[in-house]
Design an enzyme around this catalytic site. Structure first.
Site: not given
Ligand code: ADP
Ligand code: ADP
Ligand code: MG
Length: 489
Positions: A115, A199, A234, A291
């Protein structure tokens, strides 16, 4: 390409294979011993067992997957989501083996997988970001300075985080030290990288993300947004497209920003740029997922674009077949993630056999799943059974269809999140469009769940009664004369 290997399992493996076959491409499945009888294995033209159930002994064995692809003459590998999909080293190895990785180059995966690196890469493009640090926090003193500057509450996040894990909210300054220590050790053990950053915690945000497609020739388009604010811990649970709050102007601005993010990392393929949107419709770049996304079907429903087909064509070096002005939103789509989890028991995983498994059918209903009746839900992987997707001309129509589809989805043997979906789709905050990422935390509890699912018994009884009388009529209506009608009254 004439043959590809799909390095995944479950619904997404099947979904990818369907598009490939439609394009006349042969598909190779790989499977662990737990997935021997899975639909993706039966669907494939060829299938190879790659090891025992645990992912690190099967689906995560990159070298083995490449070996299988080479030995069967597959020309490309599609990683799906999860597993190796965001592993830059794997995509490099695939390329080094002379195969096509159906996804972005290692460079883009590497940058966007972190990130902080992502923020750094887009910095010069004038893309709004959540206030906070843009480098890893080295010590408590630094954390305190930042917290004071942006104002509490703040969120400590793992730079390598994903899947909603590795985040800690801090409300009081005196908690900062302790929370930071925890965040660092969690990040270290979960992601093998202890770097964290801070953040500002946006109080009432929506999570709205933009789908992008980029070809290998520098053309990038966006396919509008997905609203993913309905989350549990989240993690997204209900998604929709379009978002009911975006104006055409904000949509265009966010789309433009997403295209810039993709250009900043020389992106290729299908990707998603995630944003937080506040109550004034200010948007902030969160991260990019390099992806295919779990919730990609809602975008397919409203744009008519098969995203997997586009991924494959882009990987083959084709030009994008459309320009931005060719793309339009038509109608509205919702997706409910159906998990083998019990919403009546704190979403506890519910393992067992699908003794009854009947999908809802009908116009505007799409079920992406990887199970059949009689199958077990393996304990080794993500407990998602299916994605239930509905489409309608309007948001209301899509919601209505979702409620009907939930009613017609018959799953027995394991508890599922279907009743939770019903709760969401009936809730006033959801139907009115007035919600944020705290929807579940704010409104969901056992009482409310029971309340929304209470009439179920009543409606089921009503329906049974109607079917019973209809069948009876059909069975007994005589061919001639109407006089027998009286027998059915
Ligand atoms: P989305 O549902 O929006 O596609 P998610 O963050 O929920 O994204 O992740 C989707 C899939 O990818 C899930 O199976 C999650 O466990 C996996 N995943 C996402 N980020 C990682 C990570 N950094 N390491 C391992 N698995 C991940
Ligand atoms: P991940 O890689 O686990 O998907 P994200 O940065 O995409 O992490 O954040 C996942 C979720 O966490 C967001 O959809 C939101 O609900 C919450 N979140 C992340 N950053 C913030 C923030 N700065 N303030 C409030 N909620 C946040
Ligand atoms: Mg995310």
């Amino acid at each position: 390409m004439k043959k590809i290997l799909v390095a995944n399992r479950g619904e997404i493996a099947l979904r990818i294979m369907r598009s490939a076959r439609k394009m006349g491409i042969k598909v190779v499945a790989v499977f662990s011993e737990a997935d021997r009888n899975a639909p993706h294995v039966r669907f494939a033209d060829e299938a190879v067992c790659i090891g025992p159930p645990p992912s690190n002994r099967s689906y995560l064995l990159g070298d083995k997957l490449i070996e299988v692809a080479l030995s069967l003459g597959a020309e490309g590998i599609h990683p799906g989501y999860g597993f190796l999909s965001e592993n830059a080293a794997f995509s490099q190895k695939v390329q080094d083996a002379g195969l096509i990785f159906i996804g972005p180059d290692p460079y883009a995966i590497e940058i966007m997988g972190n990130k902080l690196a992502a923020k750094d890469a887009v910095k010069s493009y004038d893309i709004p970001m959540v206030p906070g640090t843009d480098t890893a926090i080295a010590n408590i003193q630094e954390a305190e300075d930042i917290a004071r500057k942006v104002g509490l509450p703040v969120l400590i996040k793992a730079a390598a985080g994903g899947g909603g894990k590795g985040m800690r909210i801090v409300h009081k300054e005196e908690e900062l030290g302790e929370q930071m220590e925890r965040a660092v050790s969690e990040a270290q053990s979960a992601f093998g990288d202890g770097s964290v950053f801070i953040e500002k915690y946006i109080a009432s945000p929506r999570h709205i993300e933009i789908q992008v497609l980029a070809d290998a020739h520098g053309n990038v388009v966006h396919l509008f947004e997905r609203e993913c604010s309905i989350q549990r811990r989240h993690q997204k649970v209900v998604e929709e497209a379009p978002s009911s709050i975006l104006t055409p102007e904000v949509r265009a601005d966010m789309g433009q920003a997403a295209v810039m993010v993709a250009k900043a990392c020389r992106y290729k393929g299908a990707g998603t740029v995630e944003f937080l949107v506040d109550e004034q419709l200010n948007f902030y770049f969160l991260e990019m997922n390099t992806r295919l996304q779990v919730e990609h079907p809602v975008t397919e429903m409203i744009t008519g674009v098969d995203l997997v087909e586009q991924q494959i064509r882009i990987a083959e070096g084709e030009l994008l077949p459309f320009r931005q002005e060719d793309l339009h939103i038509k109608g509205h789509a919702l997706e409910l993630r159906v998990y083998a989890e019990d919403p009546y028991d704190n979403f506890h995983p519910s393992i067992g056999t699908l003794s009854v498994y009947r999908r809802p059918k009908g116009e505007g209903i799409r079920v992406d799943d990887g199970f059949d009746e009689g199958m077990d839900i393996p304990i080794y992987y993500d407990p998602m059974i299916a994605k239930l997707i509905t489409y309608g001309e309007t948001r209301n129509a899509a919601i209505h269809r979702m409620l009907e589809a939930i009613e017609d989805y018959h799953i027995e043997g394991v508890a599922t999140t279907l009743p939770f979906g019903k709760f969401v789709c009936e809730h006033e905050a959801f139907t009115s469009g007035q919600f944020d990422t705290h929807f579940v935390q704010q409104y969901f509890n056992l009482e409310a769940l029971k309340e929304s699912n209470r009439e179920e018994g009543y409606y089921a009884a009503l329906l049974a009664l109607r079917l019973y009388t209809e069948n009876k009529r059909r069975l007994h209506v005589p061919d001639v004369g109407g006089s027998n009608w009286k027998y059915f009254r």
